[in-house]
Motif scaffolding. Structure first.
Motif, mmCIF file in Angstrom:
data_model
loop_
_atom_site.group_PDB
_atom_site.id
_atom_site.type_symbol
_atom_site.label_atom_id
_atom_site.label_comp_id
_atom_site.label_asym_id
_atom_site.label_seq_id
_atom_site.Cartn_x
_atom_site.Cartn_y
_atom_site.Cartn_z
ATOM 1 N N LEU A 1 4.568 24.864 -15.984
ATOM 2 C CA LEU A 1 3.655 25.760 -15.385
ATOM 3 C C LEU A 1 2.730 26.462 -16.242
ATOM 4 N N ARG A 2 3.231 26.794 -17.477
ATOM 5 C CA ARG A 2 2.209 27.555 -18.354
ATOM 6 C C ARG A 2 1.097 26.473 -18.643
ATOM 7 N N LEU A 3 1.236 25.231 -18.881
ATOM 8 C CA LEU A 3 0.281 24.210 -19.495
ATOM 9 C C LEU A 3 -0.507 24.098 -18.093
ATOM 10 N N TRP A 4 -0.205 23.767 -17.242
ATOM 11 C CA TRP A 4 -0.814 23.707 -15.672
ATOM 12 C C TRP A 4 -1.855 24.587 -15.617
ATOM 13 N N GLN A 5 -1.634 26.002 -15.739
ATOM 14 C CA GLN A 5 -2.230 26.888 -15.501
ATOM 15 C C GLN A 5 -3.027 27.845 -16.658
ATOM 16 N N GLU A 6 -2.793 26.993 -17.704
ATOM 17 C CA GLU A 6 -3.814 27.858 -18.909
ATOM 18 C C GLU A 6 -5.103 27.704 -18.464
ATOM 19 N N PRO A 7 -5.685 29.066 -18.756
ATOM 20 C CA PRO A 7 -7.082 29.311 -18.381
ATOM 21 C C PRO A 7 -8.021 28.775 -19.408
ATOM 22 N N SER A 8 -7.594 28.558 -20.649
ATOM 23 C CA SER A 8 -8.715 28.034 -21.626
ATOM 24 C C SER A 8 -8.242 26.900 -21.868
ATOM 25 N N ARG B 1 -8.065 22.373 -21.490
ATOM 26 C CA ARG B 1 -8.441 21.284 -20.556
ATOM 27 C C ARG B 1 -7.395 20.880 -19.631
ATOM 28 N N GLY B 2 -6.006 21.182 -19.971
ATOM 29 C CA GLY B 2 -5.044 20.669 -19.021
ATOM 30 C C GLY B 2 -4.663 21.509 -18.047
ATOM 31 N N GLY B 3 -5.452 22.633 -18.267
ATOM 32 C CA GLY B 3 -5.254 23.704 -17.015
ATOM 33 C C GLY B 3 -6.443 23.431 -15.779
ATOM 34 N N ALA B 4 -7.111 22.621 -15.992
ATOM 35 C CA ALA B 4 -8.302 22.376 -15.192
ATOM 36 C C ALA B 4 -7.734 22.103 -13.664
ATOM 37 N N HIS B 5 -6.715 21.314 -13.357
ATOM 38 C CA HIS B 5 -6.066 20.977 -11.980
ATOM 39 C C HIS B 5 -5.843 22.177 -11.170
ATOM 40 N N SER B 6 -5.311 23.189 -11.962
ATOM 41 C CA SER B 6 -4.796 24.829 -11.178
ATOM 42 C C SER B 6 -6.182 25.116 -11.005
ATOM 43 N N ARG B 7 -7.330 25.056 -11.609
ATOM 44 C CA ARG B 7 -8.628 25.756 -11.196
ATOM 45 C C ARG B 7 -9.373 24.936 -10.149
ATOM 46 N N ALA B 8 -8.870 23.817 -9.829
ATOM 47 C CA ALA B 8 -9.624 23.019 -8.877
ATOM 48 C C ALA B 8 -10.018 23.758 -7.522
ATOM 49 N N PHE C 1 4.251 27.393 -0.073
ATOM 50 C CA PHE C 1 2.927 26.668 -0.411
ATOM 51 C C PHE C 1 1.559 27.374 -0.222
ATOM 52 N N GLN C 2 0.701 27.469 -1.136
ATOM 53 C CA GLN C 2 -0.359 28.164 -1.075
ATOM 54 C C GLN C 2 -1.686 27.097 -1.509
ATOM 55 N N LEU C 3 -2.567 27.052 -0.565
ATOM 56 C CA LEU C 3 -3.808 26.302 -0.741
ATOM 57 C C LEU C 3 -4.427 26.555 -1.974
ATOM 58 N N SER C 4 -4.357 27.641 -2.256
ATOM 59 C CA SER C 4 -5.255 28.167 -3.419
ATOM 60 C C SER C 4 -4.532 27.748 -4.969
ATOM 61 N N ASP C 5 -3.450 27.209 -4.943
ATOM 62 C CA ASP C 5 -2.811 26.520 -6.245
ATOM 63 C C ASP C 5 -3.605 25.558 -6.702
ATOM 64 N N GLY C 6 -4.454 24.914 -5.620
ATOM 65 C CA GLY C 6 -5.245 23.720 -6.194
ATOM 66 C C GLY C 6 -4.390 22.535 -6.258
ATOM 67 N N VAL C 7 -4.773 21.616 -7.276
ATOM 68 C CA VAL C 7 -4.221 20.458 -7.411
ATOM 69 C C VAL C 7 -2.849 20.759 -8.183
#
Length: 445
Positions: free
Chosen positions: A56-63, A65-72, A114-120
């Motif tokens: 989860l930390r890697l998925w949502q890392e704000p800085s 490239r691996g966190g891009a899906h959480s920002r979708a 479930f949260q739509l705002s979770d993105g990908v």
């Protein structure tokens, strides 16, 4: 421009998918919070005994490239996202089906968390979790059993490619196709390379336990199968009238953007701004089908499936030639090329690879047969991504040392510089830069 910012824009796209084991209609998306416990995937450090547990930390890392899906999903609220939606008359992008198909996980059957705002989210790639979330970590559980309950077997190259391609190229499932209108409104050009995207998103360790449960992955196989699947996805959608046509015009998404988007000068001293391409026997000045993945598949076929390479190349030439004849002929040509690409993909997925394979594929990309086909920006950008990807694979698999790879980084960067942007792209300069980069890699053999 082929740069990390562009790759980040491309990576904000992914996929809700149909489960190959059983229909997702009966499955429920439980949401990221269901995976986020500290005893599951929500640790701050990757020190789990079986899996890292900090996924989860890697998925949502704000800085990262691996966190891009959480920002979708958040991207839809950005100035660019709002502008695209307004131009297309979609209303709020955060509620537009044309956007949510790739910028979120829009499963119809949703759990309370479930949260739509979770993105990908996790389930965008791994599948709706209701069938396997309560048992996939239990001692009696097996990977095969989890798959039977709806977990997507992403360790299989063809399965992973199909999942990623749904948004990183497009699908017919609804809300997962970037039209020429969307790009005209400001959406970035879509490009795809499976091994590179996998490495950017990697949140797992391929240790002994992983190998026991899922087998060892091979970067060359992953890259090659991804190229074959990209060709098939492109041709399959093109052949459908509801995707391949827009009224009396073709859907220009399938064509090479920069073949038309060039400076126009109607003065008496105007000079031609494109090169003809022997691999594309189309009428002079006709817009070419975007063949970036076709070129790469031609290169890898020379090495991994030489017995099928000539048939694939013939199907490719015939497909391009059919573009100058009519829609029916082009669709028939697309069907034949699709079948040839599928046969190549199946052959490459089955065979083993030696320590020498990646070197041979790199050499083929810049060889006498393939290099003359780099006349346009898209194909050239795909080529330098491929060469860099295969070099990284050689490093990861211990065939080239980190130090040796670093020693030729300047040559790789010059090749990247030659495709730093379509406005400055020069085919001859690119071919020279790519050739030097490949010669440097060959010297490490």
């Amino acid at each position: 421009m082929l740069s990390w910012p562009l790759i980040l824009l491309l990576l904000v796209l992914l996929v809700p998918i149909d489960n190959s084991a059983s229909s997702t209609a009966a499955r429920r998306f439980e949401g990221v919070a269901s995976c986020a416990g500290s005893t599951c995937h929500g640790r701050m450090e990757g020190d789990g005994k079986v899996v890292r547990q900090d996924e989860l930390r890697l998925w949502q890392e704000p800085s990262s490239r691996g966190g891009a899906h959480s920002r979708a999903y958040a991207v839809l609220s950005s100035p660019r996202g709002r502008s695209i939606a307004a131009t297309l008359g979609l209303g709020a992008a955060t509620g537009a089906p044309a956007c949510l198909g790739c910028h979120a996980t829009p499963g119809g059957n949703r759990g309370e968390r479930f949260q739509l705002s979770d993105g990908v989210s996790c389930e965008s790639c791994h599948g709706p979790a209701s069938g396997w979330i309560s048992s996939h970590y239990a001692m009696p559980a097996t990977h095969a059993g989890n798959i039977a309950q709806g977990l997507i077997p992403l360790e299989r190259p063809a399965v992973r490619a199909a999942v990623c391609l749904d948004c990183h190229f497009g699908s017919a499932k609804g809300g997962q196709f970037v039209t020429h209108s969307m790009m005209a409104a400001g959406h970035p050009r879509v490009s795809f390379e499976l091994d590179l995207f996998s490495s950017l998103q990697q949140h797992w360790d391929e240790d002994a336990d992983y190998a026991r449960r899922k087998g060892r992955s091979d970067s060359v196989r992953l890259w090659a199968v991804g190229q074959a699947q990209a060709v098939q996805r492109s041709l399959g959608l093109f052949a459908r009238s509801d995707f391949g046509m827009r009224g009396v015009f073709p859907e220009f998404y399938f064509y090479d953007c920069h073949s038309c988007h060039r400076p126009i000068d109607d003065g008496p001293a105007q000079r031609r701004t494109f090169e003809t391409n022997a691999g594309r026997p189309i009428p002079f000045a006709a817009p070419p089908f975007n063949d970036e993945n076709i070129i790469m598949l031609s290169a890898v076929a020379q090495v991994l499936a030489p017995g099928q390479a000539s048939a694939f190349d013939a199907a490719s030439r015939n497909f391009h030639a059919a573009m100058g004849k009519g829609r029916a002929e082009a669709v028939a040509g697309a069907s034949r090329l699709d079948a040839a690409a599928g046969a190549l993909g199946d052959a490459m997925a089955r065979q083993g690879y030696s320590a020498d394979t990646a070197f041979r594929v790199v050499s083929a990309i810049a060889g006498k047969t393939i290099s003359p086909r780099f006349t346009d920006y898209a194909g050239s950008a795909q080529a330098v991504m491929a060469v860099d990807t295969l070099l990284n694979a050689l490093v990861r698999e211990g065939r080239v040392t980190v130090g040796a790879a670093a020693g030729i980084r300047a040559d790789i960067n010059r090749a990247y510089g030659a495709v730093s942007g379509p406005k400055t792209y020069n085919p001859a300069a690119f071919r020279a830069a790519l050739g030097q980069a490949v010669r440097s890699i060959e010297a490490l053999r």
